[in-house]
Write a protein that holds these residues in place. Structure first.
Motif, short mmCIF file in Angstrom:
data_model
loop_
_atom_site.label_atom_id
_atom_site.label_comp_id
_atom_site.label_asym_id
_atom_site.label_seq_id
_atom_site.Cartn_x
_atom_site.Cartn_y
_atom_site.Cartn_z
N PHE A 289 0.95 -1.26 -0.08
CA PHE A 289 -0.03 0.01 0.02
C PHE A 289 0.79 1.20 -0.10
N ALA A 290 0.40 2.24 -0.60
CA ALA A 290 0.94 3.70 -0.48
C ALA A 290 -0.72 4.37 -0.37
N ILE A 291 -0.74 5.04 0.60
CA ILE A 291 -1.95 5.59 1.40
C ILE A 291 -1.81 7.05 1.40
N GLN A 292 -2.75 7.67 0.79
CA GLN A 292 -3.02 9.32 1.44
C GLN A 292 -4.18 9.44 2.02
N VAL A 293 -4.32 10.16 3.34
CA VAL A 293 -5.56 10.46 4.20
C VAL A 293 -5.83 11.91 4.38
#
Ligand code: AGP
Length: 613
Positions: free
Chosen positions: A163-167
């Motif tokens: 995963f590469a996640i932006q929140v």
């Protein structure tokens, strides 16, 4: 495959996000979306189809937020649809998330969340992420700045996969959070603004200063600051990296397609690949490697592992290393290598080639060989890509950003770098004479000029492409090093023209493929290896006898033979000939695709960087 963009600053986020997504289009996608923070609430706009469609969505012009995240999705779990597009919200509209990668245990996590009252509106693996964050956020008893980070930490500890996640969250309306594991993401540092992207070229027009996250590192971005944490939320210090990449590398520079631009960039790309590694009078220079004679003498086997075009470059590397260094080399397709229990020990050198440095199978194969004790060497075009972080040693092709899905300049740069690498090994091992070394160096240094000369065949190839663009099948034949060019020429053609094509070692014809040859089938023959000219010609004559039309790519004078089309390329030594002989075939694929009105740069079903298995 999927692409991520993020912005936090003082400007309106939407145009920057959409501009970034347009620059990531080359990765391949089927839907896109953006999410911004608008006066403490979260907005989401998303749809299937092209990124430019986002401009037509109702209300998009009313988004004024200065913080946002954006995504291009290449469907894995669930068909391309608005519901499955990113960003995804949790059930309470508190957290908006974009994600690259695959959550392998999403069914289990989904069931857990359903049992805890959550509802799912998409078929994606990603939708578990915002809901898990929400779940853990609610469980937190301390309401400090770290509350969301702790919820994200717990979420990531539950996730299996990549995963590469932006929140973004309405609870932290002045921040953007990023975390990664095994999927690429870079953070660009600006002046009172910061950027996030799946790759550098998409944001290089805004900044040249970048941070790279290691696995399970988390970044908390605000307009004028970036804080970094490990997975235990200990603060960490990261160095900024200045990356000198032209902003126009992500532009077409007047060419009708990136692919054509990249074909024409080959002379300069090759110059950059050679760089200071090789000069007429000095030994080859690989500061990053510093291999000793003792080390190289201990290597009794080399594997070159890669996918697609990079694997074809590997086939040329095998010929160079075996010939110059006398070490046996096996070339493997990464997706096969990783599951076939290859024989590897500490005396094995494994070379991994990947333009993007993010190909999932190649990375998995690399990890496997490392665990078995091999020395690993990565060859990539992308600075700080996953493969280069994983390998013991890394060298770069420096070909400049390659945007078109069909790889061209990355291939020729890989071939030349492998030859220089083989020469570097040979000099250390003293396995070839100084005369042979000198001749090969002269040939390598002459290549940029020879590639320029080769490009003069463009008009001829364009004209010929009109003759054969409606064919159903095209066959490619070659022997020795020319067989590797046949494989690459055939791959190029099929991926962007959708014409069925196959490549065969010319000597194999009689063992089956000749049954396919009938009247008016087009056969492309590559004939550059002087020692095999007569053999290949006699194979080509066999197909002519059976009614085939022929196109010959050659550096020989074949005046007495009646081929339908001959395309001449400059002479160079056999090891290097794929670099010139592939160019007419790249152009042929390009012009056929263009003539058929196809999307040359973004062919159907394909992604530039294959980050999932
Ligand atoms: C090349 O034209 C293809 N698009 C494809 O075969 C590509 O070379 C392959 O997916 C490997 O990619 P990589 O070099 O980024 O690992």
């Amino acid at each position: 495959m999927c692409g991520i963009i993020g912005y936090i600053g003082v400007k309106k986020a939407t145009p920057i996000l959409i501009d970034g997504l347009l620059k990531l289009e080359y990765r391949g996608y089927d839907s896109s979306g953006i999410s911004t923070i608008e006066k403490d609430c979260i907005s989401i706009m998303k749809d299937t189809g092209r990124v430019k469609n986002l401009y037509n969505l109702d209300g998009i012009n009313n988004l004024n937020g200065n913080i946002g995240i954006a995504h291009t999705r290449w469907a894995t779990h669930g068909k391309p649809s608005k519901e499955n597009s990113h960003p995804h919200l949790d059930n309470n509209n508190n957290f908006s998330v974009v994600h690259n990668g695959i959550i392998e245990n999403y069914t289990e996590l989904r069931d857990f969340l359903i049992r805890n009252g959550y509802t799912f509106y998409s078929q994606t693996d990603t939708e578990v992420i915002p809901n898990l964050i929400d779940y853990y956020y609610k469980k937190e008893t301390i309401d400090d700045k770290y509350r969301i980070l702790r919820a994200l930490q717990k979420t990531c500890n539950d996730l299996k996969g990549s995963f590469a996640i932006q929140v973004i969250s309405k609870f932290m309306p002045d921040n953007l959070i990023v975390i990664r594991k095994d999927s690429p993401i870079v953070i660009g540092k600006g002046d009172n603004e910061n950027y996030v992207s799946s790759d550098i070229p998409a944001i290089v027009s805004y900044t040249k200063e970048f941070y790279f996250l290691n696995n399970y590192e988390l970044a908390l971005l605000s307009r004028d600051n970036i804080e970094f944490y490990d997975i235990n939320l200990n603060s960490i210090v990261k160095q900024v990296n200045v990356v000198d990449l032209d902003a126009d590398s992500a532009d077409k520079n007047g060419f009708s397609h990136y692919m054509l631009k990249e074909i024409f960039e080959q002379p300069s790309a090759i110059r950059k690949t050679i760089g200071s590694r090789l000069s007429a009078n000095d030994s080859c220079n690989f500061e990053e490697l510093n291999f000793t004679k003792e080390f190289l003498s201990s290597i009794n086997k080399i594997y070159i592992v890669a996918c697609g075009t990079a694997m074809h470059a590997g086939l040329t590397g095998k010929v160079a290393i075996e010939q110059l260094c006398n070490i046996p080399v096996t070339v493997d397709i990464a997706s096969e290598f990783r599951y076939r229990n290859p024989i590897i020990d500490k005396n094995t050198l494994c070379i991994y080639i990947s333009q993007s440095g993010e190909t999932a199978d190649t990375i998995a194969a690399l990890k496997l060989s490392k665990s078995k004790g091999a020395t690993t060497l990565a060859i990539s075009n992308v600075i700080e890509s996953s493969i280069t972080r994983e390998a013991d040693y890394s060298i770069y092709t420096h070909a400049g950003a390659e945007i078109a899905v069909a790889s061209t300049k990355a291939y020729t740069s890989q071939v030349i770098l492998l030859n220089i690498l083989a020469l570097y090994f040979a000099e250390i091992l003293e396995s070839i004479s100084s005369l042979e070394t000198m001749k090969l160096k002269e040939e390598i240094l002459a290549l940029p000029q020879k590639v320029e000369e080769t490009l003069q065949c463009t008009n001829l190839v364009e004209k010929y492409s009109k003759e054969i663009c409606h064919e159903k099948d095209i066959f490619f034949l070659g022997r020795g090093i020319d067989y590797t060019t046949a494989l690459e020429g055939s791959l190029k053609l099929k991926e962007i023209s959708y014409i069925h094509s196959d490549a065969y070692a010319a000597g194999e014809l009689k063992h089956g493929p000749i049954a396919l040859i009938e009247d008016n089938v087009t056969v492309v023959g590559i004939i550059t290896d002087e020692s095999l000219v007569e053999k290949t010609i006699s194979n080509i004559q066999e197909v002519v006898t059976r009614g085939a039309k022929t196109c010959i790519i050659t550096n020989q004078s074949l005046n007495n033979i009646d081929f339908n089309q001959v395309i001449s390329v400059p002479k160079t030594c056999t090891l290097l000939s794929p670099i010139v002989s592939i160019i007419p075939l790249q152009l042929l694929a390009y012009y056929i695709s263009n003539e058929k009105g196809l999307d040359v740069d973004k062919p159907r079903n394909l992604a530039k960087s294959v980050t999932v298995e």
